[in-house]
Design a protein around this motif. Structure first.
Motif, PDB file in Angstrom:
ATOM      1  N   LEU A  14      61.489   7.509   4.619  1.00 51.45           N
ATOM      2  CA  LEU A  14      62.554   6.520   4.426  1.00 51.45           C
ATOM      3  C   LEU A  14      62.547   5.968   3.003  1.00 51.45           C
ATOM      4  O   LEU A  14      63.613   5.762   2.398  1.00 51.45           O
ATOM      5  CB  LEU A  14      62.393   5.381   5.434  1.00 51.45           C
ATOM      6  CG  LEU A  14      62.618   5.743   6.901  1.00 51.45           C
ATOM      7  CD1 LEU A  14      62.334   4.545   7.795  1.00 51.45           C
ATOM      8  CD2 LEU A  14      64.048   6.235   7.119  1.00 51.45           C
ATOM      9  N   THR A  15      61.361   5.732   2.456  1.00 53.12           N
ATOM     10  CA  THR A  15      61.267   5.224   1.088  1.00 53.12           C
ATOM     11  C   THR A  15      61.888   6.204   0.099  1.00 53.12           C
ATOM     12  O   THR A  15      62.676   5.827  -0.776  1.00 53.12           O
ATOM     13  CB  THR A  15      59.799   4.963   0.712  1.00 53.12           C
ATOM     14  OG1 THR A  15      59.228   4.031   1.636  1.00 53.12           O
ATOM     15  CG2 THR A  15      59.681   4.406  -0.698  1.00 53.12           C
ATOM     16  N   ALA A  16      61.537   7.487   0.240  1.00 55.49           N
ATOM     17  CA  ALA A  16      62.076   8.506  -0.653  1.00 55.49           C
ATOM     18  C   ALA A  16      63.588   8.658  -0.477  1.00 55.49           C
ATOM     19  O   ALA A  16      64.327   8.844  -1.448  1.00 55.49           O
ATOM     20  CB  ALA A  16      61.379   9.842  -0.402  1.00 55.49           C
ATOM     21  N   MET A  17      64.070   8.571   0.770  1.00 55.13           N
ATOM     22  CA  MET A  17      65.490   8.735   1.015  1.00 55.13           C
ATOM     23  C   MET A  17      66.299   7.586   0.412  1.00 55.13           C
ATOM     24  O   MET A  17      67.369   7.804  -0.164  1.00 55.13           O
ATOM     25  CB  MET A  17      65.767   8.833   2.514  1.00 55.13           C
ATOM     26  CG  MET A  17      67.205   9.224   2.842  1.00 55.13           C
ATOM     27  SD  MET A  17      67.477   9.633   4.586  1.00 55.13           S
ATOM     28  CE  MET A  17      67.365   8.006   5.320  1.00 55.13           C
ATOM     29  N   LEU A  18      65.783   6.359   0.507  1.00 52.49           N
ATOM     30  CA  LEU A  18      66.480   5.214  -0.090  1.00 52.49           C
ATOM     31  C   LEU A  18      66.507   5.329  -1.613  1.00 52.49           C
ATOM     32  O   LEU A  18      67.505   4.979  -2.253  1.00 52.49           O
ATOM     33  CB  LEU A  18      65.801   3.912   0.335  1.00 52.49           C
ATOM     34  CG  LEU A  18      65.983   3.499   1.798  1.00 52.49           C
ATOM     35  CD1 LEU A  18      65.242   2.197   2.085  1.00 52.49           C
ATOM     36  CD2 LEU A  18      67.463   3.346   2.142  1.00 52.49           C
ATOM     37  N   HIS A  19      65.402   5.799  -2.202  1.00 51.11           N
ATOM     38  CA  HIS A  19      65.393   6.009  -3.653  1.00 51.11           C
ATOM     39  C   HIS A  19      66.450   7.022  -4.062  1.00 51.11           C
ATOM     40  O   HIS A  19      67.199   6.818  -5.031  1.00 51.11           O
ATOM     41  CB  HIS A  19      64.006   6.483  -4.092  1.00 51.11           C
ATOM     42  CG  HIS A  19      63.951   6.953  -5.513  1.00 51.11           C
ATOM     43  ND1 HIS A  19      64.147   8.275  -5.864  1.00 51.11           N
ATOM     44  CD2 HIS A  19      63.763   6.283  -6.682  1.00 51.11           C
ATOM     45  CE1 HIS A  19      64.055   8.396  -7.172  1.00 51.11           C
ATOM     46  NE2 HIS A  19      63.829   7.217  -7.693  1.00 51.11           N
ATOM     47  N   THR A  20      66.543   8.122  -3.318  1.00 50.33           N
ATOM     48  CA  THR A  20      67.546   9.143  -3.624  1.00 50.33           C
ATOM     49  C   THR A  20      68.952   8.595  -3.436  1.00 50.33           C
ATOM     50  O   THR A  20      69.860   8.895  -4.228  1.00 50.33           O
ATOM     51  CB  THR A  20      67.343  10.365  -2.715  1.00 50.33           C
ATOM     52  OG1 THR A  20      66.003  10.847  -2.856  1.00 50.33           O
ATOM     53  CG2 THR A  20      68.305  11.478  -3.074  1.00 50.33           C
TER      54      THR A  20
ATOM     55  N   VAL B  78      74.472  -3.863  -4.774  1.00 47.41           N
ATOM     56  CA  VAL B  78      74.065  -3.219  -3.526  1.00 47.41           C
ATOM     57  C   VAL B  78      72.885  -2.283  -3.789  1.00 47.41           C
ATOM     58  O   VAL B  78      71.914  -2.244  -3.017  1.00 47.41           O
ATOM     59  CB  VAL B  78      75.245  -2.450  -2.901  1.00 47.41           C
ATOM     60  CG1 VAL B  78      74.786  -1.660  -1.681  1.00 47.41           C
ATOM     61  CG2 VAL B  78      76.366  -3.403  -2.520  1.00 47.41           C
ATOM     62  N   ALA B  79      72.953  -1.528  -4.886  1.00 47.20           N
ATOM     63  CA  ALA B  79      71.864  -0.608  -5.231  1.00 47.20           C
ATOM     64  C   ALA B  79      70.567  -1.370  -5.485  1.00 47.20           C
ATOM     65  O   ALA B  79      69.478  -0.915  -5.099  1.00 47.20           O
ATOM     66  CB  ALA B  79      72.244   0.223  -6.451  1.00 47.20           C
ATOM     67  N   ILE B  80      70.655  -2.515  -6.141  1.00 49.68           N
ATOM     68  CA  ILE B  80      69.463  -3.328  -6.394  1.00 49.68           C
ATOM     69  C   ILE B  80      68.860  -3.809  -5.081  1.00 49.68           C
ATOM     70  O   ILE B  80      67.637  -3.783  -4.883  1.00 49.68           O
ATOM     71  CB  ILE B  80      69.814  -4.515  -7.314  1.00 49.68           C
ATOM     72  CG1 ILE B  80      70.146  -4.003  -8.725  1.00 49.68           C
ATOM     73  CG2 ILE B  80      68.664  -5.518  -7.378  1.00 49.68           C
ATOM     74  CD1 ILE B  80      70.760  -5.057  -9.632  1.00 49.68           C
ATOM     75  N   ALA B  81      69.722  -4.268  -4.153  1.00 46.93           N
ATOM     76  CA  ALA B  81      69.234  -4.734  -2.850  1.00 46.93           C
ATOM     77  C   ALA B  81      68.531  -3.605  -2.096  1.00 46.93           C
ATOM     78  O   ALA B  81      67.455  -3.810  -1.512  1.00 46.93           O
ATOM     79  CB  ALA B  81      70.398  -5.283  -2.032  1.00 46.93           C
ATOM     80  N   VAL B  82      69.115  -2.411  -2.112  1.00 51.50           N
ATOM     81  CA  VAL B  82      68.492  -1.268  -1.435  1.00 51.50           C
ATOM     82  C   VAL B  82      67.168  -0.908  -2.108  1.00 51.50           C
ATOM     83  O   VAL B  82      66.185  -0.561  -1.432  1.00 51.50           O
ATOM     84  CB  VAL B  82      69.449  -0.057  -1.436  1.00 51.50           C
ATOM     85  CG1 VAL B  82      68.765   1.168  -0.851  1.00 51.50           C
ATOM     86  CG2 VAL B  82      70.706  -0.372  -0.635  1.00 51.50           C
ATOM     87  N   SER B  83      67.113  -1.008  -3.428  1.00 56.97           N
ATOM     88  CA  SER B  83      65.874  -0.695  -4.154  1.00 56.97           C
ATOM     89  C   SER B  83      64.770  -1.683  -3.812  1.00 56.97           C
ATOM     90  O   SER B  83      63.592  -1.306  -3.746  1.00 56.97           O
ATOM     91  CB  SER B  83      66.140  -0.704  -5.665  1.00 56.97           C
ATOM     92  OG  SER B  83      67.092   0.269  -6.026  1.00 56.97           O
ATOM     93  N   VAL B  84      65.127  -2.939  -3.615  1.00 55.93           N
ATOM     94  CA  VAL B  84      64.125  -3.934  -3.217  1.00 55.93           C
ATOM     95  C   VAL B  84      63.572  -3.597  -1.828  1.00 55.93           C
ATOM     96  O   VAL B  84      62.362  -3.680  -1.587  1.00 55.93           O
ATOM     97  CB  VAL B  84      64.743  -5.346  -3.236  1.00 55.93           C
ATOM     98  CG1 VAL B  84      63.777  -6.352  -2.603  1.00 55.93           C
ATOM     99  CG2 VAL B  84      65.078  -5.772  -4.662  1.00 55.93           C
ATOM    100  N   VAL B  85      64.455  -3.208  -0.907  1.00 57.77           N
ATOM    101  CA  VAL B  85      64.010  -2.772   0.423  1.00 57.77           C
ATOM    102  C   VAL B  85      63.079  -1.569   0.290  1.00 57.77           C
ATOM    103  O   VAL B  85      62.047  -1.470   0.967  1.00 57.77           O
ATOM    104  CB  VAL B  85      65.215  -2.437   1.315  1.00 57.77           C
ATOM    105  CG1 VAL B  85      64.757  -1.830   2.632  1.00 57.77           C
ATOM    106  CG2 VAL B  85      66.057  -3.679   1.571  1.00 57.77           C
TER     107      VAL B  85
END
Length: 545
Positions: free
Chosen positions: A295-301, A522-529
């Motif tokens: 999940l971490t790798a997928m969110l980064h991508t 939105v991208a910043i919020a996802v990156s924090v997650v």
């Protein structure tokens, strides 16, 4: 002997290694070339950007959904046979894409043919490499394979965009065909990594799981274009409206997917016999470390692919630039990532001073700082130089992250489990890439359309009702996704007064800036997650059994 048991005698010749390297290059090129050729595709095949985005999402959904069945086939026939079969299907898909007379034919060629074929092609190089190398050799091969995807993506953006601009979008797939032939010639003698098992394949389970996962994820991917419940537009196939009542296609697809997965669960319980082959080894999916890393790798991508896609869409409006100039402007991100992977990590050996987990944290932190810098750099008076520091920070972060996230994801898996994990991990990264384009791209276009409608209404002194405003926004979204720049200007000139038309370029520039800023938030919020998820990863990488 178990089908997935590693064979310690496996060796790869240089020719075979480069066949695997070029395979990853081929997949990355073919996906990345879509962004620069998208405007030409929209115009020639009479479609929309949203439709192409949906095709990208569908491609990854097909790849991810087919992963369990692909692994089942590999255990039965052997990974190398499935690899060569997937390669032939992929080549057929490339030819069909280049010759597509309609958008429907193109979507079938890209999303279905190459989507199905990409599943074994993406996982096989990593699985074979893991059997063939160990220790330092494995680290070197891992970096080489990461670079294959990075360079392939870069070539698709630059070379593919250049060919499309000068010779047409169909010719941009020529490099794909050349690489396909090279892989076909060089990869025919790949070593065997498994022993076929002479028991029936669970074709029913494979089909049902494919339909279940595919329907749910496709529904999510189409939500931006068709609406979550109330339909933004009608979905039809051959004139047949689906569903035949005033509800979006999205809940229908999700419902069908849930039903299929329910049937799949019942079927799998019935298939758990000593002599049978289970479709999916759920034990690995119960591994918390593996799932967290996945999940971490997928969110980064999702974040990096989505932001790059949005830059391709917004920079031509803000600066303006042509597709090739836009690719050059975004190039520092990829170049910095390559430098980090090759020079900093392989020469300085910083993983000997810091745990890989901390390097992943540093990488994600740099990515977030880069996104923040991009947020402040995006402005109506921006230049390509003003976003350079942000792109370099993002590239440094992605480089650190990409090298070590795989090691941490597989930290608690054995070498025997690696092929199955790779069959799940890599397609999920493709899914993250397409969802990034779909989600962040939809946010950009929707936000910009809303801003343009509101600013034009203000310039004209109009007070629009909620329904009128919604209709105007929807019409503008379709126009942006369907019409060329000249066609949009001509259509708007028929309904807008000349003084407003004179101000329209500035209105569009401001709207693109605001839309990009919202997408970046939105991208910043996802990156924090993503960063928070990474705190649950182990400190070190996978240990050998």
């Amino acid at each position: 002997m178990d089908a997935d048991a590693p064979n310690p005698s496996i060796t790869l010749s240089k020719k075979e290694f480069w066949a695997l390297w070029l395979t990853l290059f081929l997949i990355a090129y073919n996906i990345s070339v879509i962004s620069p050729v998208m405007p030409l595709l929209v115009r020639e095949l009479n479609t929309s950007i949203g439709y192409i985005q949906s095709a990208l999402v569908l491609f990854s959904l097909v790849t991810a959904s087919f992963a369990p069945t692909s692994e089942n086939l590999c255990r039965f026939y052997g990974r190398e046979r499935i690899f060569l079969g997937g390669l032939l299907l992929y080549g057929l898909g490339i030819v069909a894409m280049a010759l597509s007379p309609t958008i429907g034919f193109w979507v079938v060629s890209f999303s279905l043919l190459t989507g199905l074929a990409a599943t074994p092609l993406v996982s096989a190089p990593w699985s074979i490499m893991d059997f063939a190398y160990d220790g330092k050799q494995e680290e070197q091969a891992t970096v080489a394979f990461i670079l294959a995807s990075v360079i392939g993506g870069l070539s698709g953006s630059l070379l593919g965009g250049f060919i499309a601009s000068h010779f047409g979008w169909r010719w941009s797939f020529t490099p794909s065909l050349i690489v396909f032939v090279l892989v076909l010639v060089m990869g025919r003698t790949l070593p065997s990594t498994s022993v076929p098992r002479k028991v029936p394949i669970d074709w029913v389970g494979g089909l049902v799981s494919f339909l279940g996962f595919g329907s749910i994820l496709l529904g999510v991917g189409l939500a931006g274009e068709y609406g979550w419940w109330k339909p933004k537009q009608v979905f039809s196939i051959a004139g047949l409206v689906i569903p035949p009542f005033a509800v979006s296609i999205v809940p229908t697809l999700i419902s069908v997917g849930v039903i299929c997965l329910g049937f799949f669960a019942v079927w799998q319980r019935q298939q758990q016999q000593p002599a049978g082959i289970p479709l999916m080894r759920v034990g690995l999916l119960r591994n918390a470390v593996f799932v967290n890393g996945l999940l971490t790798a997928m969110l980064h991508t999702l974040v990096t692919s989505g932001i790059q896609f949005n830059l391709y869409q917004s920079l031509p409006i803000i600066l303006p630039l042509n597709p090739f100039q836009t690719a050059i402007a975004v190039l520092p991100y990829t170049l910095t990532m390559v430098v980090v992977v090759v020079v900093l990590l392989k020469r300085l050996k910083i993983d000997q001073q810091l745990f890989p987990k901390y390097l992943v944290h540093i990488g994600l932190s740099l990515l977030i700082v880069g996104l923040l810098a991009m947020y402040w750099a995006i402005a109506p008076d921006m230049t390509t130089l003003s976003i350079l520091p942000a792109l370099m920070l993002m590239g440094m972060g992605s480089g650190l992250f990409s090298v070590y996230i795989g090691r941490l994801t597989y930290a608690t898996t054995s070498k025997r489990e690696k092929p199955e994990g790779t069959g799940i991990y890599n397609p999920c990264q493709q899914l993250g890439s397409s969802l990034g384009r779909g989600i962040l791209g939809t946010i950009l276009i929707t936000s910009a359309s809303i801003d343009v409608v509101d600013q034009v209404a203000q310039l004209m002194g109009l007070s629009l009702s909620s329904e009128q405003r919604l209709n105007a926004i929807t019409a503008l979204q379709r126009m942006v996704q369907t019409f060329s720049k000249q066609e949009r200007r001509e259509a708007l000139a028929r309904v807008l007064p000349e003084p407003v038309m004179a101000q329209l370029p500035e209105v569009a520039r401001l709207a693109a800036v605001e839309g990009m800023k919202i997408a970046l938030l939105v991208a910043i919020a996802v990156s924090v997650v993503c960063l928070l998820l990474s705190t649950q990863l182990p400190k070190r990488g996978r240990r050998r059994p």
